[in-house]
Design a protein around this motif. Structure first.
Motif, mmCIF file in Angstrom:
data_model
loop_
_atom_site.group_PDB
_atom_site.id
_atom_site.type_symbol
_atom_site.label_atom_id
_atom_site.label_comp_id
_atom_site.label_asym_id
_atom_site.label_seq_id
_atom_site.Cartn_x
_atom_site.Cartn_y
_atom_site.Cartn_z
ATOM 1 N N ARG A 1 10.459 6.776 4.597
ATOM 2 C CA ARG A 1 8.993 6.833 4.451
ATOM 3 C C ARG A 1 8.370 7.748 5.492
ATOM 4 O O ARG A 1 7.413 8.479 5.200
ATOM 5 C CB ARG A 1 8.411 5.427 4.554
ATOM 6 C CG ARG A 1 8.671 4.600 3.327
ATOM 7 C CD ARG A 1 7.624 3.548 3.067
ATOM 8 N NE ARG A 1 7.902 2.874 1.816
ATOM 9 C CZ ARG A 1 7.129 1.935 1.290
ATOM 10 N NH1 ARG A 1 6.034 1.558 1.912
ATOM 11 N NH2 ARG A 1 7.442 1.369 0.141
ATOM 12 N N ASN A 2 8.887 7.709 6.724
ATOM 13 C CA ASN A 2 8.368 8.609 7.756
ATOM 14 C C ASN A 2 8.666 10.061 7.413
ATOM 15 O O ASN A 2 7.825 10.941 7.598
ATOM 16 C CB ASN A 2 8.970 8.253 9.114
ATOM 17 C CG ASN A 2 8.286 7.054 9.750
ATOM 18 O OD1 ASN A 2 7.437 6.422 9.128
ATOM 19 N ND2 ASN A 2 8.658 6.722 10.965
ATOM 20 N N ALA A 3 9.878 10.321 6.894
ATOM 21 C CA ALA A 3 10.240 11.685 6.505
ATOM 22 C C ALA A 3 9.343 12.170 5.366
ATOM 23 O O ALA A 3 8.913 13.327 5.333
ATOM 24 C CB ALA A 3 11.703 11.728 6.083
ATOM 25 N N ARG A 4 9.031 11.248 4.437
ATOM 26 C CA ARG A 4 8.162 11.597 3.311
ATOM 27 C C ARG A 4 6.744 11.900 3.797
ATOM 28 O O ARG A 4 6.113 12.854 3.347
ATOM 29 C CB ARG A 4 8.158 10.428 2.328
ATOM 30 C CG ARG A 4 7.626 10.757 0.953
ATOM 31 C CD ARG A 4 7.652 9.505 0.096
ATOM 32 N NE ARG A 4 9.013 9.060 -0.175
ATOM 33 C CZ ARG A 4 9.377 7.794 -0.204
ATOM 34 N NH1 ARG A 4 8.495 6.832 0.053
ATOM 35 N NH2 ARG A 4 10.615 7.467 -0.476
ATOM 36 N N LYS A 5 6.262 11.080 4.738
ATOM 37 C CA LYS A 5 4.904 11.262 5.243
ATOM 38 C C LYS A 5 4.765 12.554 6.040
ATOM 39 O O LYS A 5 3.787 13.300 5.884
ATOM 40 C CB LYS A 5 4.504 10.066 6.119
ATOM 41 C CG LYS A 5 3.112 10.197 6.715
ATOM 42 C CD LYS A 5 2.754 9.005 7.593
ATOM 43 C CE LYS A 5 1.354 9.193 8.195
ATOM 44 N NZ LYS A 5 0.985 8.060 9.077
ATOM 45 N N TYR A 6 5.751 12.811 6.921
ATOM 46 C CA TYR A 6 5.667 13.987 7.795
ATOM 47 C C TYR A 6 6.412 15.186 7.236
ATOM 48 O O TYR A 6 6.601 16.180 7.936
ATOM 49 C CB TYR A 6 6.203 13.626 9.189
ATOM 50 C CG TYR A 6 5.430 12.507 9.835
ATOM 51 C CD1 TYR A 6 4.081 12.657 10.182
ATOM 52 C CD2 TYR A 6 6.026 11.272 10.063
ATOM 53 C CE1 TYR A 6 3.369 11.613 10.745
ATOM 54 C CE2 TYR A 6 5.308 10.222 10.637
ATOM 55 C CZ TYR A 6 3.992 10.399 10.979
ATOM 56 O OH TYR A 6 3.280 9.368 11.549
ATOM 57 N N LYS A 7 6.863 15.084 5.961
ATOM 58 C CA LYS A 7 7.538 16.182 5.260
ATOM 59 C C LYS A 7 8.733 16.717 6.055
ATOM 60 O O LYS A 7 8.895 17.929 6.233
ATOM 61 C CB LYS A 7 6.539 17.303 4.953
ATOM 62 C CG LYS A 7 5.434 16.854 4.001
ATOM 63 C CD LYS A 7 4.458 17.974 3.688
ATOM 64 C CE LYS A 7 3.501 17.566 2.586
ATOM 65 N NZ LYS A 7 2.821 16.292 2.791
ATOM 66 N N THR B 1 0.805 -1.230 0.000
ATOM 67 C CA THR B 1 0.000 0.000 0.000
ATOM 68 C C THR B 1 0.833 1.274 0.000
ATOM 69 O O THR B 1 0.299 2.361 -0.165
ATOM 70 C CB THR B 1 -0.924 0.035 1.230
ATOM 71 O OG1 THR B 1 -0.120 0.041 2.434
ATOM 72 C CG2 THR B 1 -1.837 -1.185 1.260
ATOM 73 N N GLY B 2 2.148 1.149 0.199
ATOM 74 C CA GLY B 2 2.995 2.330 0.259
ATOM 75 C C GLY B 2 2.939 3.049 1.591
ATOM 76 O O GLY B 2 3.457 4.163 1.717
#
Length: 603
Positions: A470-476, A426-427
Motif C-alpha cells: 500500500r505504501n508503494a502504491r501510494k508513493y508510486k 477506506t483503502g
C-alpha cells in the motif's frame, strides 16, 4: 448521523425482523422460568440456557418483556413480570463478606417486587395473574433454600440473570398474555414533568427525555452504558444555555427508544457484531435482507481452519457467496450479478464502540455503499495474499500477532483495532504502529516447534507485504511493487529481499546437513541480527555454510541457489531500515515456502 441511521434501522427491523420490541417493551436475555401451580406453589425452575457437552452456556433465548430501561440508586424500581433473583425470590449470597447487609437489600427488593405486582394483578381475573399473586404472598425468602428447586439451582440463580413466570400445564409465559399486558401501565406515561422541544432526529416537537436508555453488550463496559450522556454540572462547562443532562442535546422519546432498541438488537445478534481488538464493531445495511450482515460478518471474521465447519444451509450459502464475491471483484465484475438479494448501491454502516469512563465512546463510524465496502475489504485481502490457496486471515488474528504467544496478558493496544479498521474500510495505508509491532515481535520471538509457535508465520508476513504494497502504491515506488508478489520472486535484485532469501537457503543447508536432528538452527541465534544488521553476521554464516554443504549431496542444489543469490547481491549493509527489514522477512518467507512447494511437487 449515527442516531439517525439507527432510528431508520428500527423502522426496517420492526417491519421485517422477528423479536424487535414495540415502544414500552424491551428485548432481553432470559435465563430461567419459574413454573407455578394454580395455587402459587413453586413446582420447578426451568433453565432456559443452551449448554454444550461440558455444561458451558453457549446461548440463551431473547424475549420481549415489559420495558427495562435500566435502574440505579439505593431503591431501584422492580421490573414487571421479569426480573432477577433478588427481586423475584429475594435470594442473597450467603457466603458474602456482609451477609446481613446483602440479606436486607434482597428482602427490600423482594417486598418492592411483591407490592408492585400485588397492586397490578390482584384484581385481574386470569389464572396466571392469580398464581403469581398467590406465589408472592406465600413466598418467604428466608426459607427459600427449603424449596428443592431453589436449592438445586441456587448457585446458578445467584450469579444473576432474568427470570420469567409460567403456569403448570399452560402454554406460554405470563408476560406474553394480553390481559397481563393491559394490567401494566407503560412507565413512560407515569412521568409528570415533560419538556417539549424540537427533536434533533425527527425535526418534530416531542417530549425530550432526560436520560437516554442504556446500551447492552459493549465489551469492556462494567455495566450497561449510554451512548449519549451529559451528566456534569455547569462548573465543568458541559451545560449550555441553561440546559442540563440530555436536554443539552434534545432527542425525543420516540427517537431515543428506536435508536437504542435498534442498537441493542444488533449487539444481541451474533451475525451483526464482533470484537476487533477492544472495539465492539457493529454493522448493518438499510435493507431487511440478512445477507448483507452475513457477508460482512464472514469477511471480517472468516474461518481460520477447516475445523470451523459450516453448520447450516445459510452458512454454506454465505460461504459460496463469499467465493463468488471475491472472484467477481478479481475479474472486475459487479456484485449485483451474484444474487438477486444483493444490491451494491445499498447503504452500509459500520460502527466501532469502546468503553470510556461510564459511557460508550465512538471509535469509528463508516458509511458507504455496500459495493464500495466489498471493494475495499476484498482489496485488503488481495493485498494480504502471499501464496496460492491462502485462507483469508481474520482481522482479530492479525491484531493478535503482536501479542507474545506465551504471555498471560493477551490485550491488544486499545487504539489499534480502530486504526486497522479505518485503513481497511477506506483503502488508506495501514497503521505504522501495527507494522512496527509485527517487525518487533518477529525479531523478539523464538520458535517453539513443540507448541506450534513460529516467529515468522503467514499472518505476520502477509501484513508486512500488504503494508509495504500500500505504501508503494501510494508513493508510486515501483521498485518495491516488483518484490511484493505472491510467491517467490527469483528475478528481483532488491538487496534486502535477496538477503532474506540467502538466510533461508543457509538455514536449509544446515537442516539438510543435520538430517532434521537439530534442536536449534541459525534462525534461532542469528535471525534478529541478520534482518537488522546483515553486515555483522552474513560473513560468518557463509563460512559456516561451507561445512554444511560438504556434509551431504542434498545440498548441491542449495549451493547453486546460494551462489545465484550472492551474485545478485549489491552488498552486506551495516544496517537495514524498518521497511527493508520487512522485505528481508518477506524474502526469507517466500524462499522457505518454495522448499515446501518443491517437496510437494517431487512427491
Amino acid at each position: 448521523m449515527i442516531i439517525n441511521a439507527l432510528y431508520r434501522l428500527y423502522d426496517i427491523l420492526s417491519n421485517d425482523a422477528d423479536g424487535v420490541p414495540l415502544p414500552g417493551y424491551s428485548r432481553i436475555k432470559v435465563f430461567f422460568a419459574l413454573t407455578l401451580s394454580g395455587n402459587g406453589e413453586l413446582l420447578s425452575i426451568v433453565d432456559l440456557r443452551e449448554k454444550d457437552k461440558k455444561g458451558k452456556t453457549i446461548a440463551m433465548p431473547y424475549m420481549i418483556v415489559p420495558e427495562q430501561k435500566g435502574r440505579s440508586g439505593t431503591t431501584p424500581v422492580p421490573y414487571y413480570l421479569c426480573d432477577n433473583c433478588l427481586y423475584v425470590l429475594g435470594l442473597w449470597e450467603q457466603d458474602s463478606k456482609e451477609p446481613e447487609k446483602e440479606k436486607k437489600k434482597s428482602l427490600d427488593r423482594f417486598v418492592a417486587f411483591r407490592e408492585r405486582h400485588r397492586s397490578l394483578l390482584a384484581d385481574v381475573e386470569d389464572p396466571f395473574a392469580q398464581a403469581i399473586v398467590k406465589f408472592l404472598d406465600s413466598w418467604d425468602p428466608e426459607k427459600a433454600l427449603e424449596n428443592e428447586s431453589v436449592k438445586q439451582m441456587y448457585k446458578e440463580l445467584i450469579k444473576g440473570g432474568n427470570i420469567v413466570f409460567r403456569l403448570d400445564r399452560e402454554f406460554g409465559y405470563a408476560h406474553e398474555r394480553d390481559v397481563l399486558k393491559n394490567a401494566w401501565k407503560n412507565p413512560t406515561e407515569e412521568q409528570d414533568e415533560q419538556v417539549i422541544a424540537q427533536c434533533l432526529v425527527t425535526g418534530k416537537r416531542a417530549r425530550i427525555v432526560e436520560t437516554h436508555d442504556k446500551i447492552k453488550g459493549v465489551v469492556g463496559c462494567s455495566s450497561d452504558s449510554a451512548l449519549v450522556a451529559i451528566n456534569s454540572p455547569a462548573a465543568n462547562a458541559y451545560d449550555s444555555y441553561g440546559k442540563s443532562k440530555a436536554y443539552n442535546a434534545p432527542v425525543g422519546e420516540e427517537a431515543v427508544f428506536k435508536y437504542t432498541t435498534a442498537l441493542n438488537y444488533l449487539l444481541g445478534s451474533s451475525d451483526s457484531h464482533l470484537l476487533i481488538g477492544d472495539t465492539t464493531t457493529v454493522f448493518w445495511a438499510e435493507s431487511p435482507s440478512k445477507i448483507y450482515a452475513d457477508l460482512a460478518c464472514y469477511l471480517f471474521s472468516p474461518p481460520v481452519s477447516t475445523s470451523e465447519s459450516i453448520k447450516d444451509k445459510r452458512d454454506r450459502k454465505t460461504e459460496q457467496l463469499i467465493g463468488d464475491v471475491l472472484n467477481n471483484i478479481r475479474e472486475g465484475r459487479s456484485i449485483n450479478d451474484i444474487s438477486d438479494e444483493i444490491h451494491e448501491e445499498t447503504k452500509f454502516y459500520i460502527l466501532g464502540l469502546s468503553p470510556n469512563a461510564g459511557r460508550i465512546a465512538i471509535r469509528f463510524f463508516y458509511v458507504n455503499s455496500f459495493g464500495n465496502f466489498i471493494n475495499n475489504i476484498t482489496q485488503h485481502y488481495r493485498d494480504m495474499e502471499i501464496h496460492e490457496g491462502q485462507k483469508l486471515i481474520p482481522i482479530w488474528q492479525l491484531l493478535n500477532e503482536i501479542v507474545p504467544k506465551k504471555s498471560k496478558d493477551k490485550k491488544v493496544p486499545p487504539l489499534l483495532g480502530g486504526q486497522i479498521m479505518q485503513s481497511i474500510l477506506t483503502g488508506a495505508p495501514y497503521p505504522y504502529t501495527l507494522y512496527a509491532n509485527i517487525i518487533g515481535r518477529i525479531r523478539a520471538e523464538q520458535d517453539d516447534r513443540d507448541k506450534g509457535i513460529y516467529a515468522v508465520n503467514t499472518a505476520k508476513v502477509a501484513f508486512i507485504k500488504a503494508y509495504l504494497l500500500r505504501n508503494a502504491r501510494k508513493y508510486k515506488n515501483n521498485g518495491y511493487e516488483e518484490v511484493l508478489t505472491m510467491g517467490l520472486n527469483e528475478n528481483t535484485r532488491d538487496n534486502p529481499y535477496l538477503l532474506g532469501r540467502l538466510f533461508a537457503l543457509l538455514e536449509k543447508a544446515q537442516e539438510n546437513a543435520a538430517e532434521g536432528k537439530l534442536n536449534t538452527t541459525i534462525k534461532d541465534r542469528y535471525f534478529s541480527t541478520a534482518s537488522a544488521s546483515p553486515g555483522l553476521v552474513f560473513p560468518t554464516l557463509l563460512r559456516l555454510s561451507h561445512h554444511h554443504i560438504a556434509k551431504t549431496d542434498r545440498n548441491k542444489w542449495i549451493d547453486k541457489q546460494i551462489a545465484s543469490v550472492v551474485d545478485g547481491l549489491q552488498s552486506f549493509p551495516a544496517h537495514l531500515n524498518i521497511e527493508e527489514q520487512g522485505l528481508f522477512i518477506l524474502g526469507y518467507y517466500h524462499q522457505r515456502e518454495s522448499f515446501f512447494k518443491k517437496n510437494s511437487e517431487q512427491a
